[in-house]
Write a protein that holds these residues in place. Structure first.
Motif, PDB file in Angstrom:
ATOM      1  N   GLN A   1       0.807  -1.219   0.000  1.00 46.86           N
ATOM      2  CA  GLN A   1       0.000   0.000   0.000  1.00 46.86           C
ATOM      3  C   GLN A   1       0.836   1.263   0.000  1.00 46.86           C
ATOM      4  N   SER A   2       1.899   1.188   0.732  1.00 43.20           N
ATOM      5  CA  SER A   2       2.632   2.428   0.928  1.00 43.20           C
ATOM      6  C   SER A   2       4.090   2.104   1.131  1.00 43.20           C
ATOM      7  N   LEU A   3       4.924   3.036   0.786  1.00 46.11           N
ATOM      8  CA  LEU A   3       6.332   2.866   1.071  1.00 46.11           C
ATOM      9  C   LEU A   3       6.941   4.217   1.378  1.00 46.11           C
ATOM     10  N   SER A   4       8.086   4.134   2.014  1.00 44.38           N
ATOM     11  CA  SER A   4       8.790   5.361   2.324  1.00 44.38           C
ATOM     12  C   SER A   4      10.275   5.065   2.306  1.00 44.38           C
ATOM     13  N   PHE A   5      11.018   5.880   1.615  1.00 43.06           N
ATOM     14  CA  PHE A   5      12.451   5.641   1.510  1.00 43.06           C
ATOM     15  C   PHE A   5      13.161   6.526   2.516  1.00 43.06           C
ATOM     16  N   HIS A   6      14.173   5.933   3.108  1.00 46.34           N
ATOM     17  CA  HIS A   6      14.949   6.677   4.105  1.00 46.34           C
ATOM     18  C   HIS A   6      15.550   7.917   3.453  1.00 46.34           C
ATOM     19  N   PRO A   7      15.525   9.041   4.124  1.00 40.98           N
ATOM     20  CA  PRO A   7      15.993  10.268   3.481  1.00 40.98           C
ATOM     21  C   PRO A   7      17.489  10.281   3.187  1.00 40.98           C
ATOM     22  N   SER A   8      18.278   9.531   3.903  1.00 40.48           N
ATOM     23  CA  SER A   8      19.718   9.648   3.681  1.00 40.48           C
ATOM     24  C   SER A   8      20.424   8.308   3.529  1.00 40.48           C
ATOM     25  N   GLU A   9      19.760   7.236   3.828  1.00 38.65           N
ATOM     26  CA  GLU A   9      20.445   5.945   3.738  1.00 38.65           C
ATOM     27  C   GLU A   9      19.585   4.962   2.961  1.00 38.65           C
ATOM     28  N   PRO A  10      20.185   3.913   2.483  1.00 38.81           N
ATOM     29  CA  PRO A  10      19.356   2.934   1.781  1.00 38.81           C
ATOM     30  C   PRO A  10      18.486   2.135   2.743  1.00 38.81           C
ATOM     31  N   GLY A  11      17.405   2.699   3.094  1.00 37.81           N
ATOM     32  CA  GLY A  11      16.453   2.029   3.970  1.00 37.81           C
ATOM     33  C   GLY A  11      15.058   2.217   3.416  1.00 37.81           C
ATOM     34  N   LEU A  12      14.233   1.230   3.569  1.00 41.65           N
ATOM     35  CA  LEU A  12      12.920   1.292   2.950  1.00 41.65           C
ATOM     36  C   LEU A  12      11.874   0.750   3.916  1.00 41.65           C
ATOM     37  N   LEU A  13      10.784   1.447   3.984  1.00 46.22           N
ATOM     38  CA  LEU A  13       9.649   0.976   4.752  1.00 46.22           C
ATOM     39  C   LEU A  13       8.536   0.630   3.783  1.00 46.22           C
ATOM     40  N   THR A  14       7.983  -0.526   3.953  1.00 41.74           N
ATOM     41  CA  THR A  14       6.850  -0.886   3.106  1.00 41.74           C
ATOM     42  C   THR A  14       5.701  -1.288   4.006  1.00 41.74           C
TER      43      THR A  14
END
Lengths: 936, 317
Positions: free
Chosen positions: B281-294
């Protein structure tokens, strides 16, 4: 301050001047308190230990006392050195600083209290003494100047140098008597001459002509707070003054005159008149040698005291902090009785008392008077309609037998106008006809003539038909009543029965006959022969009511309204100045992936000032008051408004209907989704844009599309539409549900300025209204008649909007009812079953729409053969659903939103479902407006 | 434009599952990193908003006060305030520490899809299905918005704010960019309802995801298309897209339960990260590092790059 330049050298300078600032140098900030440091004489920092724990000097290296600490270094046993016992003074416990220049016991030479005294005399004395002591020293006088303290302010010193003496006022010298100065010290410094006192004349003193006197000193207001319990203004006896007669002057009574008091305050020494020595006053009686004994038995009364806070009394400078004065002008005792208070300057008490005020008693009420008004049922007759008078007399049997005109309240506006001899209102009773265009008038005439002809034929053929002459008495009465009252209906002015020309004709005849006072019977011959007696009676009643109604509304209208002087701007609308480019163009550009200029629209956009402020951005249009997109006024009914606004969704209804006239509903005028562009549409688009460009250039030349062409266009649109509507209604009964509302058709047809169609509906209304003569009827009716055709259109549109509004269902509520009903892209369902791969196959049961769609999708794939049938059902369902959706929508955004949300849905492969019938009325209207353009 | 570095470092994409957050708040409608990427917000369909430390997997606070499901949230630059919006047509300003509602902005006629702070958290911008963007003033007590941007012809699905620009994607198929400094509105037609928009980190490009299963990278100034990214599935739902922390990759949710990453320049699919069976449904990428929330259904997954160690000192709390 030092005078910056030498231009004014006579300026005195005091203190040390600040160093001139260098250019570009900043003014040094003062060191804040917490950063200020204290150093001792050797430059070492000192620590503050607290005000009660040693201050800055907490002993030896911040220990207290000495190297050894608290133990006093000077301890000696008193046993051995008893004799040496020193007497310790406070200085022994003091620190060095205390003895320094700024300490509490300075050991430097400073000015002592004696020298810092206020009194000049004492200072001078001291100075003289010192000078005497040091007389042997040569520079004694210089030393004396040094010693003389500077306690006298510079202002005083300056004044002294200018020749001022203490006790004098400041200002130019005036020519005045010295006596007065003492008696009236309140006189302003700038010496406006007072009116001469009587007392002044008594004291004849020698005064040379050319002698001037210093102005009197100003008495400072004594504002010491009252701390005792004495009365206001009480002053105890000053024994020194009383006994030794220093005060002199007037009586030293407890309540002395204010002026004298002040002179005492001043401490002026007046030449004492020997006999006034000693304590004197009321309380002490009158001495043997005293002359005045009038006051002996004066009693203390409250009236002597001020009971009110008044303005400052000009006489004394005490501003009200005084005891009440005793006005001891003995000659005017009786006046004093009458008037307690001070007489203003320039005024004196009147010698003659004014005549007492006359009071008028209220009139005596009659004995049988009751303070309630009783209204008698009064019928006042107007002189103009004796018939009515008579009828009413008959009916009610009661009438005031007063002559007409006797009450001004019975007059109406016109009568009053006549009495006053005023001219009548300009714009003599404009009839509805005048608002109509010439063309319409001609049409009306034609209709009328046709009706008349018909009537003639009828009457001719029916001459022989006889009818019962039992004309009811009631009718006769009405006739009589109406005789004077019915205004001459300029035959076509008011047509309550215009729908039925024969009836109208009969009505006019009826009116005519009433006017002439004819018998109704004669007129009756004209009535429809096919009517029964009862019907005829009913009709007559109707006519009568209509006549009465018209009379009132007509007069009201003509007296209340005048012609509009300026044309209303009703046919202009505000539209965004920069129109978006045609969506079709963009569509094709997207298809070709030619993003950039083709898909981009740039608008001038004005952000709110506050928004710019919050974003820390300078306002790009700081001098404009527009917010948002700049708007321009356009012709409301201009084709271009709709052409540019309408997106590709405006399909050509007419074309399709022409192609397949018998089968309109399913699948044909498909609602195009944004991203599938058929060839046909492309072609159409070309033609449209061509037309637009062509027409725009035309407009630039002549600015306005001629009215006639527009009308033509509208008329042209009308026909195929009606065709279509008829087809639709006959084809499918269920279509009824989704058919555009009546309002829509009204809006369309009324816009063509066709008098017949627009007025017929309103006449229906008026017809019904005639039957019930309520007071509200004339207004509403007149409104509908007085409207010029253009405004009636807008009115209808407004009505449409209004009717739409109450259908509004709060979206939230709706969502709760039906979760699936969403606009735009949906939110994913809350939970998926883990077993299924396809998320869309299992959805919430509470989202029927989605289910339907999905079902439909499958159906489409699997049963394409059955498509037609399926579509029908689907459509019906969709329609219902659609209705719901429209309700929740925002009013003005309605059309656009519906179209675009459709496209969103249509991505679910519903794009080929016919949607024409589901359109909102406004969009429908827009499409229709666009039709003429396509045709050309 | 500065020259690119001669040989950009090999960027890693988040592939390794680090944390799973059991949100327990119904469907997670949106997950958002805060401004520095140390925390995240989850918007639940049970009307609650939760603040997490995704690195540790702990829930820090729950904010309740919405009347219906929460659809989007954002944190202020100083992490002192949060704003959220929901289907109850309100926009709510929260105090992070106390969890209290500071203000509720009412005025939208429909549910509010997206919400953003401006750079200084003085204005909240919210986009709604009533086709308007409203600018709410956090400084004054005015109940009505500063300005209403109602140029959209259909619901506003996505919103981003830069220092002087407001970027919005609407269901009418337009990406609109309001430039406050220049005082102009640029509207780019994409052709399909836009579900999500993003600024690139360098501020030169805009990324728009639309319901035709396509992501488009548009030049901000000219509106030209710089790249097109397909392969995922997005035809019905409002799904997010993102750019990686260094603008090297473009990411998007998909309805087939994966998250797709494309190379920004080449447009080739680099990674398809299987997240779950349902729609991401949604994702968000870390602003400064390779991190991802799904976010799928009721869970949020936190992904890091392969070389990532379990606990980095930089990511505190």
């Amino acid at each position: 301050m030092e005078a910056s330049d030498s231009e004014e050298e006579d300026l005195a300078s005091y203190g040390t001047s600040l160093e001139p600032l260098l250019e570009g140098q900043r003014i040094k900030k003062p060191v804040p308190l917490q950063e200020q440091t204290v150093k001792d004489e050797k430059g070492r920092y000192k620590r503050f230990h607290g005000a009660f724990s040693g201050g800055f000097s907490a002993g030896y290296f911040n220990t207290v006392g000495s190297k050894e600490g608290w133990a006093p270094s000077t301890f000696v046993s008193s046993r051995q050195k008893r004799a040496d016992k020193r007497v310790l003074g406070p200085e022994d416990f003091m620190d060095e600083e205390d003895l320094g220049e700024y300490g509490i016991a300075p050991k430097e030479i400073t000015t002592t209290e004696d020298f810092a005294s206020k009194h000049k005399d004492r200072i001078k004395e001291k100075a003289r003494q010192i000078a005497e002591v040091a007389s042997s020293i040569p520079g004694a006088t210089a030393l004396g100047d040094l010693i003389s303290p500077a306690k006298i302010t510079i202002g005083v010193e300056l004044l002294r140098k200018m020749g001022w003496k203490e006790g004098q006022g400041v200002g130019p010298r005036v020519k005045r008597k010295p006596r007065k100065q003492k008696s009236d010290p309140e006189v302003k410094v700038y010496g406006c001459a007072l009116p001469p006192d009587g007392s002044e004349d008594e004291e004849d003193e020698y005064q040379p002509e050319n002698v001037t006197f210093a102005p009197k000193d100003v008495m400072p207001v004594d504002l010491t707070p009252k701390e005792n319990v004495h009365g206001l203004g009480y002053k105890g006896l000053d024994p020194t003054k009383a006994l030794f007669g220093v005060s002199g002057g007037g009586d030293f009574s407890l309540f002395t005159d204010g002026s004298e008091n002040t002179s005492n305050l001043l401490g002026d020494l007046r030449p004492s008149k020997g006999r006034k020595l000693g304590i004197s006053g009321q309380a002490f009686g009158v001495g043997a040698m005293e002359e005045e004994d009038e006051d002996i038995y004066a009693t203390e009364t409250l009236s002597k005291y001020d009971t009110v806070l008044k303005d400052e009394e000009p006489g004394d400078c005490l501003y009200g902090w005084t005891a009440p004065k005793q006005y001891k002008n003995k000659k005017e005792v009786e006046k004093e009785v009458r008037y307690i208070g001070k007489i203003l300057d320039g005024f004196c008490l009147a010698s003659k008392s004014s005549a007492p005020k006359k009071t008028y008693l209220p009139p005596e009420l009659p004995r049988d008077y009751r303070p309630v008004h009783y209204f008698r049922p009064v019928i006042t007759a107007r002189n103009e309609n004796p018939f009515l008078l008579q009828a009413l007399v008959e009916s009610t049997g009661k009438l005031e037998t007063d002559t007409p005109q006797e009450s001004r309240h019975t007059l109406n506006a016109s009568q009053r106008r006549e009495l006053l001899g005023e001219t009548a209102l300009e714009g003599p009773s404009p009839s509805v006809l005048e608002y109509l265009s010439g063309k319409d008038r001609e049409r009306i005439k034609e209709v009328k003539q046709a009706a008349e002809q018909q009537m003639k034929i009828q009457t001719f053929s029916q001459q022989s038909v006889n009818r019962s002459s039992s004309s009811d008495g009631a009718h006769h009465k009405w006739q009589m009543v109406l005789g004077g009252q019915i205004a001459i209906p300029g035959s076509s002015d008011f047509k309550p029965f215009a729908k039925n020309p024969e009836k109208q004709k009969r009505y006019e005849d009826y009116i005519e006959s009433l006017k002439q006072g004819q018998k109704v019977d004669t007129q009756e011959s004209r009535s429809d022969p096919g009517m029964t007696e009862w019907e005829r009676g009913r009709e007559r009643e109707e006519f009568f009511k209509a006549a009465v109604l018209y009379k009132s509304s007509n007069s009201i209208l003509s007296s209340r309204f005048t012609r509009a002087k300026y044309e209303d701007d009703t046919d202009k609308v505000e539209v965004p100045r920069d129109q978006e480019t045609d969506i079709d163009d963009k569509e094709s550009a997207v298809k070709m992936k030619m993003f950039g200029k083709l898909t981009r629209d740039k608008f001038e956009w004005h952000p709110e000032k506050l928004l710019c402020k919050r974003f820390n951005v300078p306002d790009p249009y700081s001098d404009s008051s527009i917010v948002g997109l700049p708007k321009v006024k356009r012709d409301k009914y201009s084709v271009f408004n709709f052409l540019t606004l309408s997106e590709s969704s405006t399909t050509t209804v007419t074309q399709t209907t022409e192609k397949m006239p018998q089968n309109i509903n399913p699948n044909k005028p498909k609602k195009p989704s944004r991203w599938d562009v058929s060839d046909k549409e492309k072609k159409r688009k070309d033609s449209i844009s061509e037309f637009i460009s062509l027409a725009r250039s035309k407009v630039e030349n002549q600015q306005q599309l001629p009215e006639s062409t527009k009308e033509e266009a509208r008329n042209r649109t009308k026909e195929p539409l009606t065709n279509k509507v008829v087809n639709e209604s006959t084809d499918q009964e269920e279509e009824e549900e989704s058919r555009p509302s009546m309002d829509l058709f009204k809006a369309i047809f009324a816009s063509s300025s066709d008098e017949k169609s627009s007025s017929s509906s309103s006449e229906e209304d008026s017809d019904e209204e005639v039957h019930q003569p309520t007071s509200a009827v004339p207004d509403s009716e007149s409104g509908s008649h007085a409207n010029p055709p253009d405004t009636s259109v807008s009115e209808v549109q407004e009505n449409m909007a209004v009717t739409n509004e109450p259908d509004f269902v709060p979206p939230l509520l709706k969502e709760e009812l039906n979760k699936g009903e969403e606009f735009g892209p949906k939110l994913p369902p809350v939970f998926f079953s883990k077993t299924t791969q396809k998320p869309e196959s299992v959805l919430l049961s509470s989202s029927p729409e989605v289910n339907k769609k999905e079902k439909h999708k499958k159906n489409k794939e699997k049963y394409k053969a059955k498509r037609e049938h399926k579509h029908k059902k689907e459509k019906v369902r969709k329609k219902k659903h659609k209705k719901h959706r429209h309700k929740g929508k925002h009013k003005n955004k309605k059309s656009e939103k519906s179209s675009s949300s459709d496209t969103a849905d249509s991505s679910d492969s519903l794009s080929d479902v016919e949607k024409i019938t589901n359109l909102s009325p406004q969009e429908f209207l827009q499409r229709l407006k666009c039709l003429p353009a396509r045709k050309q | 434009m500065a020259f690119p570095e001669p040989k950009p470092q090999k960027t890693e994409l988040p592939k390794k599952l680090v944390q799973t957050l059991e949100c327990k708040q119904g469907a997670v409608r949106a997950v958002r990193f805060n401004v520095d990427g140390n925390y995240c917000l989850t918007c639940g369909s049970d009307k609650s908003l939760k603040l997490w430390n995704p690195h540790k997997g702990t829930v820090l606070k729950t904010y309740s006060g919405h009347g219906y499901e929460v659809l989007d949230a954002a944190g202020s630059f100083d992490n002192s305030q949060l704003c959220s919006c929901g289907a109850d047509k309100t926009v709510v300003l929260w105090d992070v520490a106390t969890g209290q509602v500071i203000r509720k902005f009412r005025g939208h006629a429909g549910k509010v899809n997206c919400v953003q702070f401006n750079e200084e958290a003085t204005v909240i911008l919210s986009g709604s299905i009533d086709s308007s963007i409203r600018c709410w003033d956090c400084r004054s007590r005015r109940p009505e918005p500063i300005q209403i941007l109602d140029e959209a012809k259909d619901g506003v699905s996505s919103l981003k704010v830069s220092d002087h620009e407001i970027l919005s994607g609407s269901v009418d198929g337009h990406v609109r960019r309001y430039d406050l400094r220049a005082g102009e509105l640029c509207s780019d037609y994409v052709g399909s309802p836009v579900t999500s928009v993003c600024f690139s980190k360098d501020g030169q490009c805009t990324l728009a995801a639309s319901l035709d299963s396509t992501l488009r990278l548009l030049d901000k100034d000219t509106g030209e298309m710089l790249g097109e990214y397909t392969g995922h599935k997005n035809t019905a739902y409002k799904l997010d897209c993102c750019l990686s922390e260094k603008d090297t990759h473009v990411g998007s949710c998909s309805e087939d339960g994966k998250v797709y990453f494309w190379d920004l320049v080449e447009g080739s699919l680099t990674l398809s990260l299987p997240v779950s069976r349902g729609v991401v449904q949604s994702l968000s990428f870390h602003p400064s590092e390779p991190g991802l929330l799904t976010a799928t259904e009721g869970h949020v997954w936190f992904w890091r790059e392969e070389s990532h160690e379990a606990q980095e000192p930089t990511l505190g709390c």
